[in-house]
Design a protein around this motif. Structure first.
Motif, PDB file in Angstrom:
ATOM      1  N   TYR A   5       1.057  -1.138   0.054  1.00 39.92           N
ATOM      2  CA  TYR A   5       0.285  -0.749  -0.445  1.00 39.92           C
ATOM      3  C   TYR A   5       0.920   1.645   0.329  1.00 39.92           C
ATOM      4  O   TYR A   5       0.740   2.015  -0.978  1.00 39.92           O
ATOM      5  CB  TYR A   5      -0.723  -0.199   1.158  1.00 39.92           C
ATOM      6  CG  TYR A   5      -0.499   0.179   2.493  1.00 39.92           C
ATOM      7  CD1 TYR A   5      -0.099   1.700   3.147  1.00 39.92           C
ATOM      8  CD2 TYR A   5       0.043  -0.520   3.170  1.00 39.92           C
ATOM      9  CE1 TYR A   5       0.444   2.038   4.163  1.00 39.92           C
ATOM     10  CE2 TYR A   5       0.587  -0.812   3.916  1.00 39.92           C
ATOM     11  CZ  TYR A   5       1.148   0.992   4.987  1.00 39.92           C
ATOM     12  OH  TYR A   5       1.517   1.324   5.949  1.00 39.92           O
ATOM     13  N   ASP A   6       1.688   1.198   0.696  1.00 39.78           N
ATOM     14  CA  ASP A   6       2.917   2.836   0.775  1.00 39.78           C
ATOM     15  C   ASP A   6       3.629   2.624  -0.663  1.00 39.78           C
ATOM     16  O   ASP A   6       4.496   4.271  -1.218  1.00 39.78           O
ATOM     17  CB  ASP A   6       3.484   2.488   1.282  1.00 39.78           C
ATOM     18  CG  ASP A   6       4.560   1.084   1.886  1.00 39.78           C
ATOM     19  OD1 ASP A   6       5.070   0.464   0.629  1.00 39.78           O
ATOM     20  OD2 ASP A   6       5.512   1.393   2.879  1.00 39.78           O
ATOM     21  N   GLN A   7       3.956   2.178  -2.038  1.00 45.47           N
ATOM     22  CA  GLN A   7       4.030   2.002  -2.878  1.00 45.47           C
ATOM     23  C   GLN A   7       2.996   3.180  -3.492  1.00 45.47           C
ATOM     24  O   GLN A   7       3.417   3.374  -4.625  1.00 45.47           O
ATOM     25  CB  GLN A   7       4.609   1.034  -3.520  1.00 45.47           C
ATOM     26  CG  GLN A   7       5.826  -0.071  -2.748  1.00 45.47           C
ATOM     27  CD  GLN A   7       6.759   0.649  -2.751  1.00 45.47           C
ATOM     28  OE1 GLN A   7       7.487   0.709  -3.444  1.00 45.47           O
ATOM     29  NE2 GLN A   7       7.155   0.879  -1.389  1.00 45.47           N
ATOM     30  N   LEU A   8       1.805   3.209  -3.659  1.00 40.22           N
ATOM     31  CA  LEU A   8       0.804   3.938  -3.981  1.00 40.22           C
ATOM     32  C   LEU A   8       0.991   5.402  -3.817  1.00 40.22           C
ATOM     33  O   LEU A   8       0.730   5.745  -2.460  1.00 40.22           O
ATOM     34  CB  LEU A   8      -0.421   3.946  -4.031  1.00 40.22           C
ATOM     35  CG  LEU A   8      -1.013   1.954  -4.303  1.00 40.22           C
ATOM     36  CD1 LEU A   8      -2.073   1.277  -4.351  1.00 40.22           C
ATOM     37  CD2 LEU A   8      -0.158   1.673  -5.718  1.00 40.22           C
ATOM     38  N   SER A   9       0.786   6.102  -4.718  1.00 39.92           N
ATOM     39  CA  SER A   9       0.569   7.601  -4.345  1.00 39.92           C
ATOM     40  C   SER A   9      -0.844   7.797  -3.463  1.00 39.92           C
ATOM     41  O   SER A   9      -1.283   7.006  -3.179  1.00 39.92           O
ATOM     42  CB  SER A   9       0.308   9.014  -5.273  1.00 39.92           C
ATOM     43  OG  SER A   9      -0.567   8.252  -6.142  1.00 39.92           O
ATOM     44  N   PRO A  10      -0.762   8.853  -2.446  1.00 39.67           N
ATOM     45  CA  PRO A  10      -1.914   8.909  -1.369  1.00 39.67           C
ATOM     46  C   PRO A  10      -3.190   9.188  -2.656  1.00 39.67           C
ATOM     47  O   PRO A  10      -4.470   8.582  -1.992  1.00 39.67           O
ATOM     48  CB  PRO A  10      -1.342  10.322  -0.587  1.00 39.67           C
ATOM     49  CG  PRO A  10      -0.141   9.983  -0.756  1.00 39.67           C
ATOM     50  CD  PRO A  10       0.386   9.212  -2.092  1.00 39.67           C
ATOM     51  N   ALA A  11      -2.939  10.162  -3.287  1.00 42.92           N
ATOM     52  CA  ALA A  11      -4.503  10.202  -4.359  1.00 42.92           C
ATOM     53  C   ALA A  11      -4.459   8.522  -5.179  1.00 42.92           C
ATOM     54  O   ALA A  11      -6.160   8.342  -4.570  1.00 42.92           O
ATOM     55  CB  ALA A  11      -3.957  11.146  -5.206  1.00 42.92           C
ATOM     56  N   THR A  12      -4.003   7.732  -5.228  1.00 41.12           N
ATOM     57  CA  THR A  12      -4.417   6.954  -5.652  1.00 41.12           C
ATOM     58  C   THR A  12      -5.001   5.427  -4.549  1.00 41.12           C
ATOM     59  O   THR A  12      -5.786   4.639  -4.822  1.00 41.12           O
ATOM     60  CB  THR A  12      -3.121   5.884  -6.545  1.00 41.12           C
ATOM     61  OG1 THR A  12      -2.846   7.245  -7.225  1.00 41.12           O
ATOM     62  CG2 THR A  12      -3.209   4.365  -7.266  1.00 41.12           C
ATOM     63  N   LEU A  13      -4.448   5.859  -3.647  1.00 38.56           N
ATOM     64  CA  LEU A  13      -4.544   4.653  -2.370  1.00 38.56           C
ATOM     65  C   LEU A  13      -5.978   5.241  -1.699  1.00 38.56           C
ATOM     66  O   LEU A  13      -6.593   4.083  -1.951  1.00 38.56           O
ATOM     67  CB  LEU A  13      -3.533   4.827  -1.352  1.00 38.56           C
ATOM     68  CG  LEU A  13      -4.098   4.010   0.013  1.00 38.56           C
ATOM     69  CD1 LEU A  13      -4.090   2.444  -0.379  1.00 38.56           C
ATOM     70  CD2 LEU A  13      -2.915   4.203   1.018  1.00 38.56           C
ATOM     71  N   ALA A  14      -6.169   7.088  -1.755  1.00 43.04           N
ATOM     72  CA  ALA A  14      -7.504   6.895  -1.455  1.00 43.04           C
ATOM     73  C   ALA A  14      -8.917   5.955  -2.253  1.00 43.04           C
ATOM     74  O   ALA A  14     -10.081   6.463  -1.814  1.00 43.04           O
ATOM     75  CB  ALA A  14      -7.272   8.419  -1.419  1.00 43.04           C
ATOM     76  N   ALA A  15      -8.229   6.824  -4.038  1.00 44.28           N
ATOM     77  CA  ALA A  15      -9.023   6.466  -5.014  1.00 44.28           C
ATOM     78  C   ALA A  15      -9.870   5.268  -4.991  1.00 44.28           C
ATOM     79  O   ALA A  15     -10.713   4.355  -4.636  1.00 44.28           O
ATOM     80  CB  ALA A  15      -9.090   6.639  -5.966  1.00 44.28           C
ATOM     81  N   LEU A  16      -8.701   4.183  -4.370  1.00 42.90           N
ATOM     82  CA  LEU A  16      -8.673   2.936  -3.825  1.00 42.90           C
ATOM     83  C   LEU A  16      -9.736   2.286  -3.336  1.00 42.90           C
ATOM     84  O   LEU A  16     -10.479   1.505  -3.247  1.00 42.90           O
ATOM     85  CB  LEU A  16      -7.723   1.737  -3.874  1.00 42.90           C
ATOM     86  CG  LEU A  16      -7.291   0.686  -4.271  1.00 42.90           C
ATOM     87  CD1 LEU A  16      -8.024  -0.541  -4.985  1.00 42.90           C
ATOM     88  CD2 LEU A  16      -5.552  -0.415  -4.222  1.00 42.90           C
ATOM     89  N   ILE A  17      -8.992   3.190  -1.836  1.00 42.30           N
ATOM     90  CA  ILE A  17     -10.132   2.947  -0.384  1.00 42.30           C
ATOM     91  C   ILE A  17     -11.680   3.162  -0.867  1.00 42.30           C
ATOM     92  O   ILE A  17     -12.731   2.432  -0.722  1.00 42.30           O
ATOM     93  CB  ILE A  17      -9.615   3.068   0.522  1.00 42.30           C
ATOM     94  CG1 ILE A  17      -8.353   2.625   0.538  1.00 42.30           C
ATOM     95  CG2 ILE A  17     -10.406   3.601   1.644  1.00 42.30           C
ATOM     96  CD1 ILE A  17      -7.363   3.531   2.118  1.00 42.30           C
ATOM     97  N   GLU A  18     -11.719   4.019  -1.399  1.00 37.01           N
ATOM     98  CA  GLU A  18     -13.303   4.526  -1.737  1.00 37.01           C
ATOM     99  C   GLU A  18     -13.351   3.813  -2.867  1.00 37.01           C
ATOM    100  O   GLU A  18     -15.212   3.559  -2.589  1.00 37.01           O
ATOM    101  CB  GLU A  18     -12.928   6.158  -1.868  1.00 37.01           C
ATOM    102  CG  GLU A  18     -14.236   7.248  -2.398  1.00 37.01           C
ATOM    103  CD  GLU A  18     -14.427   7.988  -3.011  1.00 37.01           C
ATOM    104  OE1 GLU A  18     -15.093   8.860  -3.120  1.00 37.01           O
ATOM    105  OE2 GLU A  18     -13.484   9.660  -1.856  1.00 37.01           O
TER     106      GLU A  18
END
Length: 76
Positions: A5-18
Motif C-alpha cells: 500500500y505504501d508504494q501507491l500515491s496517496p491519491a491513488t490509495l484514497a481512490a482505491l479505498i473509496e
C-alpha cells in the motif's frame, strides 16, 4: 500479485479505498458511518496487514482483499 500500500500515491490509495467502500455497500447497522471514518478504518487495516492490495495482471485491475484470502490463493 500483491502491491504494498505504501508504494501507491496517496491519491491513488484514497481512490482505491473509496472504490472498495462503495462496492461493499452502505448498510452498517443502526448507525451510518461516514466515508472519512470508513476510509480511515480501511487504511488502518492495510497498515496492520489485515487487508492487502491485489493486482490482476490479466484484467489490469487492483482491489482490496482480506489477507487470509490472498494466502488462500497463493498471492503471499
Amino acid at each position: 500479485m500483491l502491491i504494498p500500500y505504501d508504494q501507491l500515491s496517496p491519491a491513488t490509495l484514497a481512490a482505491l479505498i473509496e472504490e472498495f467502500i462503495s462496492r461493499e455497500g452502505t448498510d452498517y447497522g443502526d448507525h451510518e458511518i461516514s466515508l472519512e471514518t470508513k476510509s480511515s478504518q480501511i487504511h488502518q487495516q492495510l497498515c496492520e496487514g489485515r487487508i492487502v492490495i491485489s493486482y490482476d495482471e490479466h484484467e489490469e485491475t487492483c482491489t482490496l482483499i482480506p489477507h487470509w484470502q490472498a494466502m488462500e490463493h497463493g498471492l503471499e
